[in-house]
Design a protein around this motif. Sequence first.
Motif, PDB file in Angstrom:
ATOM      1  N   GLY A   1       0.802  -1.085   0.125  1.00  0.00           N
ATOM      2  CA  GLY A   1      -0.097   0.052  -0.021  1.00  0.00           C
ATOM      3  C   GLY A   1       0.751   1.248   0.231  1.00  0.00           C
ATOM      4  O   GLY A   1       2.146   1.250   0.040  1.00  0.00           O
ATOM      5  N   ALA A   2      -0.045   2.436   0.073  1.00  0.00           N
ATOM      6  CA  ALA A   2       0.584   3.712  -0.025  1.00  0.00           C
ATOM      7  C   ALA A   2       1.740   3.821   1.071  1.00  0.00           C
ATOM      8  O   ALA A   2       1.537   3.596   2.213  1.00  0.00           O
ATOM      9  CB  ALA A   2      -0.445   4.723   0.074  1.00  0.00           C
TER      10      ALA A   2
ATOM     11  N   ARG B   1       3.820  -1.097   6.940  1.00  0.00           N
ATOM     12  CA  ARG B   1       2.629  -0.338   7.228  1.00  0.00           C
ATOM     13  C   ARG B   1       1.852  -0.602   8.233  1.00  0.00           C
ATOM     14  O   ARG B   1       1.049  -0.008   8.855  1.00  0.00           O
ATOM     15  CB  ARG B   1       1.550  -0.185   5.920  1.00  0.00           C
TER      16      ARG B   1
ATOM     17  N   SER C   1      -5.425   4.079   2.759  1.00  0.00           N
ATOM     18  CA  SER C   1      -4.453   5.255   2.769  1.00  0.00           C
ATOM     19  C   SER C   1      -3.435   4.837   3.851  1.00  0.00           C
ATOM     20  O   SER C   1      -3.715   3.973   4.706  1.00  0.00           O
ATOM     21  CB  SER C   1      -5.053   6.663   2.938  1.00  0.00           C
ATOM     22  N   ALA C   2      -2.385   5.531   3.970  1.00  0.00           N
ATOM     23  CA  ALA C   2      -1.240   5.183   4.893  1.00  0.00           C
ATOM     24  C   ALA C   2      -2.091   5.575   6.263  1.00  0.00           C
ATOM     25  O   ALA C   2      -1.759   4.970   7.406  1.00  0.00           O
ATOM     26  CB  ALA C   2      -0.242   6.263   4.731  1.00  0.00           C
ATOM     27  N   ASP C   3      -2.880   6.606   6.441  1.00  0.00           N
ATOM     28  CA  ASP C   3      -3.331   6.995   7.751  1.00  0.00           C
ATOM     29  C   ASP C   3      -4.371   5.952   8.206  1.00  0.00           C
ATOM     30  O   ASP C   3      -4.351   5.395   9.218  1.00  0.00           O
ATOM     31  CB  ASP C   3      -4.095   8.316   7.721  1.00  0.00           C
TER      32      ASP C   3
ATOM     33  N   ASP D   1     -11.007   8.378   4.687  1.00  0.00           N
ATOM     34  CA  ASP D   1     -11.458   8.678   3.358  1.00  0.00           C
ATOM     35  C   ASP D   1     -12.952   8.733   3.127  1.00  0.00           C
ATOM     36  O   ASP D   1     -13.277   7.857   2.299  1.00  0.00           O
ATOM     37  CB  ASP D   1     -10.549   7.798   2.583  1.00  0.00           C
TER      38      ASP D   1
ATOM     39  N   GLN E   1     -13.918   8.420  -0.703  1.00  0.00           N
ATOM     40  CA  GLN E   1     -13.660   6.871  -1.321  1.00  0.00           C
ATOM     41  C   GLN E   1     -14.750   6.104  -0.771  1.00  0.00           C
ATOM     42  O   GLN E   1     -15.646   5.342  -1.374  1.00  0.00           O
ATOM     43  CB  GLN E   1     -12.467   6.489  -0.653  1.00  0.00           C
TER      44      GLN E   1
END
Length: 434
Positions: free
Chosen positions: A66-67, A104, A133-135, A167, A170
């Motif tokens: 992932g990101a 992550r 997302s990273a968060d 998000d 999203q």
Amino acid sequence: MDLGTTTRTTASLLSRLGAGVEARNQLLVEEWAGIVEWAGDHIVDSPEGAATITEGYLDTGVPIAGAGAPLVSEFALMELIAVLGRTPDGGRAYVGRVIECAWRLPHVYAAVVAGRLAPWRAERIADLTRPLSADAAAFVDRQLFDASGVGWAQLERLVAEAVIRFDPKQAEAERQAAADRRRFDLSGVDEHGLVHLDALMDAADGHDLNQAVARRAETLAKLGDDSTLDVRRSKAAAELARHDLALDLLIPDPDTEEIITTVPGRKVILNVHITDTTLAGDNPFANPVGRWEEGRCPITSAQIREWLRTKDTTIIVRPVIDLADHLPVDSYEIPDRHRTRVILRDHACRFPHCTRPAQRCDVDHARPYGQGGPTCPCNEVALCRRHHRAKTHSTWHYDIVMPGSYVWTSPAGFRFRVDHHGTHPIHAGHPPDE
């Protein structure tokens, strides 16, 4: 019967099994640590598609987690996957899960290293967090400090909460796009000429289809069909497929544009293989073996006869091609007759462990045409686009042992024999220079 002895024997057996599970997990933890170390040594800063030069060859960094996780060298990844003995797609996903956890999901990775969480459970968590997302991934990781006690339903709810929390756009887009995930798929044909259906439909459409199949199945029973209900429902769905009940349209043949029927009918492409003995016999069709082009599977003579008897069926029968023929041409472009021979000979991409069907592969000149390599089936090999690039732009290379059998050498010197029996490592576990 000595119940005491039996109990002790069973307990000893179970203890050995438990110890084996623990030892296996420890080996996996060591493998994960090695993969993480490897990833740290093969980080590529450029995004996928941007050219970088690695040891003089064009390379790209590919995102397999992932990101926020690092990009890794595409060609180095191919070598790692081959050494791990995994298929290209499966190995790529596996390494991506390990990197997802290490970069992550640090709490999850620490739990694996400490033996509190089985690696397979961590892989399942990584599959769910990769799109986040990273968060959002960090939020999930913090909630999974003791991941061993979290059930899958709870985990899925946690991931959904993370998307909504971090998000919301999203989440709303996924809700609105849910209908676009509808599908109606057929899986590969089995050895009996049967397929599995997998569908996701609008609820009302699914209800209507179910009612139509149920009504037709009931009608078949009244007409004397004594098959089970499940079999009659299968036949009913097939009848719906062969009859367009919505509109009475004239449909042209897609190849000739000739209007031949008011319904699409069925077209089955068969490569029929018949031995010399069968051809010389009194009944040339006593024992044919067919292969369905789309299903890529052998079929029996009984199945062929059943397809031939079906109404509105078009059958195209192709003769066997002599795969030993050498018919070179004086051009770089590979003619269709060569491609057909390569597909029938190689069946799949000939890179180690790759299973992509040859029908969806490039045809590679083993010895480049510009270096005097002939355009001939003896110098042509099926390679999927990814591994064709590796052979062309990196130090991966192969030798043809005989038609259909190849020996690959990786950039670090590992060697693999690839033939119709699969992929076989022919190194001793270490590169030649060690």
